[in-house]
Write a protein that holds these residues in place. Sequence first.
Motif, PDB file in Angstrom:
ATOM      1  N   UNK A 192       0.804  -1.218   0.000  1.00 39.19           N
ATOM      2  CA  UNK A 192       0.000   0.000   0.000  1.00 39.19           C
ATOM      3  C   UNK A 192       0.829   1.257   0.000  1.00 39.19           C
ATOM      4  N   UNK A 193       0.167   2.344   0.389  1.00 36.09           N
ATOM      5  CA  UNK A 193       0.793   3.662   0.403  1.00 36.09           C
ATOM      6  C   UNK A 193       1.053   4.076   1.838  1.00 36.09           C
ATOM      7  N   UNK A 194       0.917   5.362   2.145  1.00 43.00           N
ATOM      8  CA  UNK A 194       1.189   5.835   3.500  1.00 43.00           C
ATOM      9  C   UNK A 194       0.195   5.299   4.516  1.00 43.00           C
ATOM     10  N   UNK A 195      -0.992   4.879   4.065  1.00 41.18           N
ATOM     11  CA  UNK A 195      -1.962   4.303   4.988  1.00 41.18           C
ATOM     12  C   UNK A 195      -1.459   2.976   5.551  1.00 41.18           C
ATOM     13  N   UNK A 241       4.605   2.349   1.186  1.00 38.19           N
ATOM     14  CA  UNK A 241       5.523   3.467   0.939  1.00 38.19           C
ATOM     15  C   UNK A 241       4.705   4.729   0.672  1.00 38.19           C
ATOM     16  N   UNK A 242       5.106   5.814   1.323  1.00 42.11           N
ATOM     17  CA  UNK A 242       4.390   7.073   1.127  1.00 42.11           C
ATOM     18  C   UNK A 242       4.450   7.484  -0.344  1.00 42.11           C
ATOM     19  N   UNK A 243       3.317   7.957  -0.836  1.00 42.53           N
ATOM     20  CA  UNK A 243       3.270   8.464  -2.200  1.00 42.53           C
ATOM     21  C   UNK A 243       3.020   7.425  -3.265  1.00 42.53           C
ATOM     22  N   UNK A 244       2.904   6.151  -2.879  1.00 43.69           N
ATOM     23  CA  UNK A 244       2.674   5.120  -3.887  1.00 43.69           C
ATOM     24  C   UNK A 244       1.235   5.146  -4.391  1.00 43.69           C
ATOM     25  N   UNK A 245       1.086   5.025  -5.704  1.00 42.80           N
ATOM     26  CA  UNK A 245      -0.204   4.734  -6.311  1.00 42.80           C
ATOM     27  C   UNK A 245      -0.279   3.226  -6.526  1.00 42.80           C
ATOM     28  N   UNK A 246      -1.398   2.742  -7.036  1.00 42.18           N
ATOM     29  CA  UNK A 246      -1.493   1.313  -7.325  1.00 42.18           C
ATOM     30  C   UNK A 246      -0.517   0.906  -8.426  1.00 42.18           C
ATOM     31  N   UNK A 247      -0.124   1.842  -9.270  1.00 47.41           N
ATOM     32  CA  UNK A 247       0.906   1.537 -10.278  1.00 47.41           C
ATOM     33  C   UNK A 247       2.208   1.168  -9.588  1.00 47.41           C
ATOM     34  N   UNK A 294      -5.663   3.551  -1.576  1.00 42.83           N
ATOM     35  CA  UNK A 294      -6.604   4.263  -2.433  1.00 42.83           C
ATOM     36  C   UNK A 294      -6.248   5.722  -2.667  1.00 42.83           C
ATOM     37  N   UNK A 295      -5.712   6.414  -1.668  1.00 43.66           N
ATOM     38  CA  UNK A 295      -5.746   7.872  -1.655  1.00 43.66           C
ATOM     39  C   UNK A 295      -4.981   8.520  -2.798  1.00 43.66           C
ATOM     40  N   UNK A 296      -3.799   8.018  -3.163  1.00 44.12           N
ATOM     41  CA  UNK A 296      -3.041   8.664  -4.243  1.00 44.12           C
ATOM     42  C   UNK A 296      -3.704   8.457  -5.593  1.00 44.12           C
ATOM     43  N   UNK A 297      -4.429   7.349  -5.740  1.00 42.05           N
ATOM     44  CA  UNK A 297      -5.180   7.150  -6.979  1.00 42.05           C
ATOM     45  C   UNK A 297      -6.348   8.123  -7.070  1.00 42.05           C
ATOM     46  N   UNK A 324      -7.494   8.988  14.793  1.00 36.05           N
ATOM     47  CA  UNK A 324      -6.883   9.376  13.531  1.00 36.05           C
ATOM     48  C   UNK A 324      -5.831  10.456  13.748  1.00 36.05           C
ATOM     49  N   UNK A 325      -4.754  10.388  12.952  1.00 32.38           N
ATOM     50  CA  UNK A 325      -3.775  11.462  12.905  1.00 32.38           C
ATOM     51  C   UNK A 325      -4.335  12.602  12.060  1.00 32.38           C
ATOM     52  N   UNK A 326      -4.945  12.247  10.961  1.00 36.22           N
ATOM     53  CA  UNK A 326      -5.690  13.157  10.097  1.00 36.22           C
ATOM     54  C   UNK A 326      -6.788  12.314   9.464  1.00 36.22           C
ATOM     55  N   UNK A 327      -7.516  12.853   8.485  1.00 32.98           N
ATOM     56  CA  UNK A 327      -8.647  12.076   7.970  1.00 32.98           C
ATOM     57  C   UNK A 327      -8.220  10.915   7.085  1.00 32.98           C
ATOM     58  N   UNK A 328      -6.893  10.795   6.824  1.00 36.24           N
ATOM     59  CA  UNK A 328      -6.386   9.740   5.956  1.00 36.24           C
ATOM     60  C   UNK A 328      -5.651   8.633   6.709  1.00 36.24           C
ATOM     61  N   UNK A 329      -5.081   8.950   7.872  1.00 36.36           N
ATOM     62  CA  UNK A 329      -4.156   8.031   8.530  1.00 36.36           C
ATOM     63  C   UNK A 329      -4.586   7.755   9.967  1.00 36.36           C
ATOM     64  N   UNK A 330      -4.714   6.486  10.280  1.00 35.38           N
ATOM     65  CA  UNK A 330      -5.034   6.077  11.644  1.00 35.38           C
ATOM     66  C   UNK A 330      -3.836   6.298  12.566  1.00 35.38           C
ATOM     67  N   UNK A 331      -4.128   6.599  13.831  1.00 34.19           N
ATOM     68  CA  UNK A 331      -3.047   6.675  14.810  1.00 34.19           C
ATOM     69  C   UNK A 331      -2.735   5.277  15.340  1.00 34.19           C
TER      70      UNK A 331
END
Length: 301
Positions: free
Chosen positions: A40-43, A78-84, A107-110, A270-277
């Motif tokens: 996945x990405x940063x999540x 890895x932060x910044x990864x898309x599904x590609x 999902x988020x970067x896509x 949550x740390x923010x609306x995208x990432x769980x603490x």
Amino acid sequence: MPFIGYTLNPAVDGYNAFGLRGPEITPEKPAGTFRIIALGDSSTFGATEDTDTYPAWLQRILREDYGLTNVEVINAGVQGYTTWHTLSNFEFRMLELDPDLIIFYQSVLDISGRAANPDCYRGTNLLRGLDPRNVMVSSYNQGTFSISTLYRFLTIKLGLERDPADPSSSASETYITCDDGPTYTDAEAYALNPPVYYERNLRSLIGIAQIQGVDLLLSTWAYDRADPKAVPEWRAAADEQNAIVTQLANQYDLPYIDYAAQAPEGIEMWVDHLHLNGEGSRLQAEAYAAYLVEQGIIPAS
């Protein structure tokens, strides 16, 4: 990194020699080990301490609460990864680690890529299907980066710029213009840019995993639905991509957990609306662990 673009720098504390977050691992899977790789990405990477990411929690919970001491969980987010990036990372790097199971949570970067001008997102250009605002590994200054391979080759060879393969290199935002033309709101761009690449990359990930004999757990992606920063058009785009995860899990009869439907809400998790603490990540890992055990996906130690 060939094909992938970039990965984590092994010279940084908390990253191992394989360019992944967490303790050192051996490329050769130890005998009797059930190896899980979280993609996945940063999540997935986590916005917490190393020991509080969901992959770290998942390993502890499976070992300590369920007695599955043969389980090893590797954090390949890895932060910044898309599904590609994730598809390429799995095909060209993670298969080398001989995983028994991969978990897809991303999902988020896509979503952000779909906010690009449609002429860039699906037009005839080198970045078709990729987000031109994504990060690239480069030691170049923002103003001197060139899309020209020849230019980069010459400046590196002449010592005018540092080699991006140098361990001191880092990921920097590099904007490549390919979206000249009409300006669209995010809502308009989401509507004009359906998640065709998200679906295609996930289908390809499924196909490669099945051909290679690797089990795959698909998870819908969660965000803090109580956070007002998750605006309606963005929520619709996220939910649209989650519907693809659900559809493909049903189509290919894959292990699947609708984590978006059970994720906690509110800033205390949550740390923010995208990432769980850390506590939110623990709950996510508990949900995955319970599902994996109930479905008998992990053999007994």
